[in-house]
Design a protein around this motif. Structure first.
Motif, PDB file in Angstrom:
ATOM      1  N   VAL A  60       7.128  -5.094  20.824  1.00  0.00           N
ATOM      2  CA  VAL A  60       8.556  -4.763  20.866  1.00  0.00           C
ATOM      3  C   VAL A  60       8.959  -3.920  19.657  1.00  0.00           C
ATOM      4  CG1 VAL A  60      10.882  -5.772  20.723  1.00  0.00           C
ATOM      5  CG2 VAL A  60       9.165  -6.789  22.254  1.00  0.00           C
ATOM      6  N   ALA A  61       8.357  -4.221  18.498  1.00  0.00           N
ATOM      7  CA  ALA A  61       8.699  -3.517  17.261  1.00  0.00           C
ATOM      8  C   ALA A  61       8.090  -2.119  17.192  1.00  0.00           C
ATOM      9  CB  ALA A  61       8.252  -4.340  16.053  1.00  0.00           C
ATOM     10  N   GLY A  62       7.137  -1.825  18.083  1.00  0.00           N
ATOM     11  CA  GLY A  62       6.552  -0.485  18.114  1.00  0.00           C
ATOM     12  C   GLY A  62       5.216  -0.350  17.396  1.00  0.00           C
ATOM     13  N   LEU A  63       4.627  -1.478  17.014  1.00  0.00           N
ATOM     14  CA  LEU A  63       3.295  -1.425  16.413  1.00  0.00           C
ATOM     15  C   LEU A  63       2.294  -0.993  17.475  1.00  0.00           C
ATOM     16  CD1 LEU A  63       2.066  -2.153  13.597  1.00  0.00           C
ATOM     17  CD2 LEU A  63       1.368  -4.323  14.599  1.00  0.00           C
ATOM     18  N   MET A  64       1.263  -0.259  17.071  1.00  0.00           N
ATOM     19  CA  MET A  64       0.282   0.226  18.028  1.00  0.00           C
ATOM     20  C   MET A  64      -1.133  -0.114  17.605  1.00  0.00           C
ATOM     21  SD  MET A  64       1.955   3.932  18.898  1.00  0.00           S
ATOM     22  CE  MET A  64       1.212   4.363  20.454  1.00  0.00           C
ATOM     23  N   MET A  65      -2.014  -0.282  18.601  1.00  0.00           N
ATOM     24  CA  MET A  65      -3.413  -0.515  18.325  1.00  0.00           C
ATOM     25  C   MET A  65      -3.963   0.664  17.534  1.00  0.00           C
ATOM     26  SD  MET A  65      -5.395  -2.299  21.477  1.00  0.00           S
ATOM     27  CE  MET A  65      -6.833  -1.249  21.479  1.00  0.00           C
ATOM     28  N   GLY A  66      -4.744   0.364  16.511  1.00  0.00           N
ATOM     29  CA  GLY A  66      -5.306   1.429  15.693  1.00  0.00           C
ATOM     30  C   GLY A  66      -4.469   1.772  14.484  1.00  0.00           C
ATOM     31  N   ASP A  67      -3.242   1.226  14.407  1.00  0.00           N
ATOM     32  CA  ASP A  67      -2.439   1.437  13.208  1.00  0.00           C
ATOM     33  C   ASP A  67      -3.149   0.823  12.007  1.00  0.00           C
ATOM     34  OD1 ASP A  67      -0.445   2.697  14.619  1.00  0.00           O
ATOM     35  OD2 ASP A  67       1.029   1.088  14.447  1.00  0.00           O
ATOM     36  N   LYS A  68      -3.098   1.516  10.875  1.00  0.00           N
ATOM     37  CA  LYS A  68      -3.652   0.980   9.641  1.00  0.00           C
ATOM     38  C   LYS A  68      -2.507   0.399   8.820  1.00  0.00           C
ATOM     39  CE  LYS A  68      -6.268   2.105   5.509  1.00  0.00           C
ATOM     40  NZ  LYS A  68      -6.977   3.118   4.724  1.00  0.00           N
ATOM     41  N   ILE A  69      -2.638  -0.868   8.440  1.00  0.00           N
ATOM     42  CA  ILE A  69      -1.570  -1.536   7.696  1.00  0.00           C
ATOM     43  C   ILE A  69      -1.738  -1.270   6.206  1.00  0.00           C
ATOM     44  CG2 ILE A  69      -0.455  -3.733   7.188  1.00  0.00           C
ATOM     45  CD1 ILE A  69      -1.411  -4.751   9.894  1.00  0.00           C
ATOM     46  N   MET A  70      -0.768  -0.539   5.646  1.00  0.00           N
ATOM     47  CA  MET A  70      -0.824  -0.187   4.227  1.00  0.00           C
ATOM     48  C   MET A  70      -0.142  -1.245   3.361  1.00  0.00           C
ATOM     49  SD  MET A  70      -2.404   2.618   4.705  1.00  0.00           S
ATOM     50  CE  MET A  70      -2.413   3.451   3.120  1.00  0.00           C
ATOM     51  N   GLN A  71       0.974  -1.770   3.868  1.00  0.00           N
ATOM     52  CA  GLN A  71       1.740  -2.773   3.115  1.00  0.00           C
ATOM     53  C   GLN A  71       2.332  -3.807   4.065  1.00  0.00           C
ATOM     54  OE1 GLN A  71       4.904  -1.000   0.842  1.00  0.00           O
ATOM     55  NE2 GLN A  71       3.527   0.025  -0.584  1.00  0.00           N
ATOM     56  N   VAL A  72       2.445  -5.038   3.550  1.00  0.00           N
ATOM     57  CA  VAL A  72       3.175  -6.109   4.238  1.00  0.00           C
ATOM     58  C   VAL A  72       4.203  -6.651   3.258  1.00  0.00           C
ATOM     59  CG1 VAL A  72       3.038  -8.442   5.192  1.00  0.00           C
ATOM     60  CG2 VAL A  72       1.254  -6.789   5.715  1.00  0.00           C
ATOM     61  N   ASN A  73       5.479  -6.486   3.595  1.00  0.00           N
ATOM     62  CA  ASN A  73       6.560  -6.951   2.721  1.00  0.00           C
ATOM     63  C   ASN A  73       6.331  -6.519   1.266  1.00  0.00           C
ATOM     64  OD1 ASN A  73       7.786  -8.101   4.922  1.00  0.00           O
ATOM     65  ND2 ASN A  73       7.089 -10.170   4.495  1.00  0.00           N
ATOM     66  N   GLY A  74       5.882  -5.286   1.100  1.00  0.00           N
ATOM     67  CA  GLY A  74       5.693  -4.743  -0.240  1.00  0.00           C
ATOM     68  C   GLY A  74       4.328  -5.024  -0.854  1.00  0.00           C
ATOM     69  N   TRP A  75       3.532  -5.910  -0.240  1.00  0.00           N
ATOM     70  CA  TRP A  75       2.187  -6.188  -0.764  1.00  0.00           C
ATOM     71  C   TRP A  75       1.229  -5.093  -0.333  1.00  0.00           C
ATOM     72  CZ3 TRP A  75       1.057 -10.271  -3.907  1.00  0.00           C
ATOM     73  CH2 TRP A  75       1.953 -11.361  -3.935  1.00  0.00           C
ATOM     74  N   ASP A  76       0.407  -4.645  -1.256  1.00  0.00           N
ATOM     75  CA  ASP A  76      -0.608  -3.653  -0.920  1.00  0.00           C
ATOM     76  C   ASP A  76      -1.683  -4.279  -0.039  1.00  0.00           C
ATOM     77  OD1 ASP A  76      -2.077  -1.122  -1.211  1.00  0.00           O
ATOM     78  OD2 ASP A  76      -3.497  -2.363  -2.313  1.00  0.00           O
ATOM     79  N   MET A  77      -2.019  -3.612   1.063  1.00  0.00           N
ATOM     80  CA  MET A  77      -3.003  -4.156   2.004  1.00  0.00           C
ATOM     81  C   MET A  77      -4.245  -3.276   2.100  1.00  0.00           C
ATOM     82  SD  MET A  77      -1.823  -6.986   3.457  1.00  0.00           S
ATOM     83  CE  MET A  77      -2.178  -7.187   5.205  1.00  0.00           C
ATOM     84  N   THR A  78      -4.377  -2.314   1.179  1.00  0.00           N
ATOM     85  CA  THR A  78      -5.502  -1.378   1.297  1.00  0.00           C
ATOM     86  C   THR A  78      -6.776  -1.947   0.679  1.00  0.00           C
ATOM     87  OG1 THR A  78      -4.833  -0.247  -0.735  1.00  0.00           O
ATOM     88  CG2 THR A  78      -4.012   0.653   1.350  1.00  0.00           C
ATOM     89  N   MET A  79      -6.651  -2.950  -0.183  1.00  0.00           N
ATOM     90  CA  MET A  79      -7.820  -3.515  -0.872  1.00  0.00           C
ATOM     91  C   MET A  79      -7.776  -5.036  -0.852  1.00  0.00           C
ATOM     92  SD  MET A  79      -9.847  -1.128  -1.791  1.00  0.00           S
ATOM     93  CE  MET A  79     -10.932  -1.946  -2.949  1.00  0.00           C
ATOM     94  N   VAL A  80      -7.689  -5.627   0.338  1.00  0.00           N
ATOM     95  CA  VAL A  80      -7.631  -7.088   0.436  1.00  0.00           C
ATOM     96  C   VAL A  80      -8.733  -7.596   1.369  1.00  0.00           C
ATOM     97  CG1 VAL A  80      -5.147  -7.278  -0.019  1.00  0.00           C
ATOM     98  CG2 VAL A  80      -5.949  -6.973   2.336  1.00  0.00           C
ATOM     99  N   THR A  81      -9.081  -8.870   1.212  1.00  0.00           N
ATOM    100  CA  THR A  81     -10.020  -9.481   2.146  1.00  0.00           C
ATOM    101  C   THR A  81      -9.311  -9.723   3.474  1.00  0.00           C
ATOM    102  OG1 THR A  81      -9.411 -11.715   1.465  1.00  0.00           O
ATOM    103  CG2 THR A  81     -11.257 -10.675   0.289  1.00  0.00           C
ATOM    104  N   HIS A  82     -10.102  -9.925   4.505  1.00  0.00           N
ATOM    105  CA  HIS A  82      -9.550 -10.186   5.832  1.00  0.00           C
ATOM    106  C   HIS A  82      -8.646 -11.419   5.792  1.00  0.00           C
ATOM    107  CE1 HIS A  82      -9.561  -9.893  10.223  1.00  0.00           C
ATOM    108  NE2 HIS A  82      -9.558 -11.206  10.203  1.00  0.00           N
ATOM    109  N   ASP A  83      -9.113 -12.448   5.105  1.00  0.00           N
ATOM    110  CA  ASP A  83      -8.381 -13.710   5.044  1.00  0.00           C
ATOM    111  C   ASP A  83      -7.044 -13.559   4.326  1.00  0.00           C
ATOM    112  OD1 ASP A  83      -8.436 -16.494   5.751  1.00  0.00           O
ATOM    113  OD2 ASP A  83      -8.551 -16.909   3.598  1.00  0.00           O
TER     114      ASP A  83
END
Length: 120
Positions: A60-83
């Motif tokens: 509903v929000a418009g997220l798409m398969m294959g999108d790369k998540i750069m940030q979540v609520n301001g947290w950097d997501m480019t260098m994190v573990t899967h968990d």
């Protein structure tokens, strides 16, 4: 290829005691990036959207398969573990998740799905 950053706000859906986002992720610095079907650069250890529940909050929000998540609520997501990525997305006290994602431009995606043939 051009990557256009998109801001996406997902309102989590409450189901009993759970808050549902309606998408799955792949990737992370502890995963094998060569297994990622969505990245062009096979050394890219970023977090990618691998599955979206049709009609769910992310859809509903418009997220798409294959999108790369750069940030979540301001947290950097480019260098994190899967968990850690999963934990940041599923924080109990957050009803809204604000994502910054990059996605291949539509033209790129279409070109790829056509096997990369140049247009006549």
């Amino acid at each position: 290829s051009s990557f256009a950053p998109q801001r996406i706000e997902i309102q989590k859906l409450r189901q009993g005691n759970n808050l549902i986002l309606g998408f799955s992720i792949g990737g992370g610095i502890d995963q094998d990036p060569g297994q990622n079907p969505f990245s062009e650069d096979k050394t890219d250890k970023g977090i990618y959207v691998t599955r979206i529940t049709p009609g769910g909050p992310a859809d509903v929000a418009g997220l798409m398969m294959g999108d790369k998540i750069m940030q979540v609520n301001g947290w950097d997501m480019t260098m994190v573990t899967h968990d850690k990525a999963r934990k940041r997305l599923t924080k109990k006290n957050e009803d809204v998740v604000r994502l910054l994602v990059t996605r291949k431009s539509l033209e790129e995606a279409v070109k790829q799905s056509m096997g990369g043939f140049p247009r006549p």
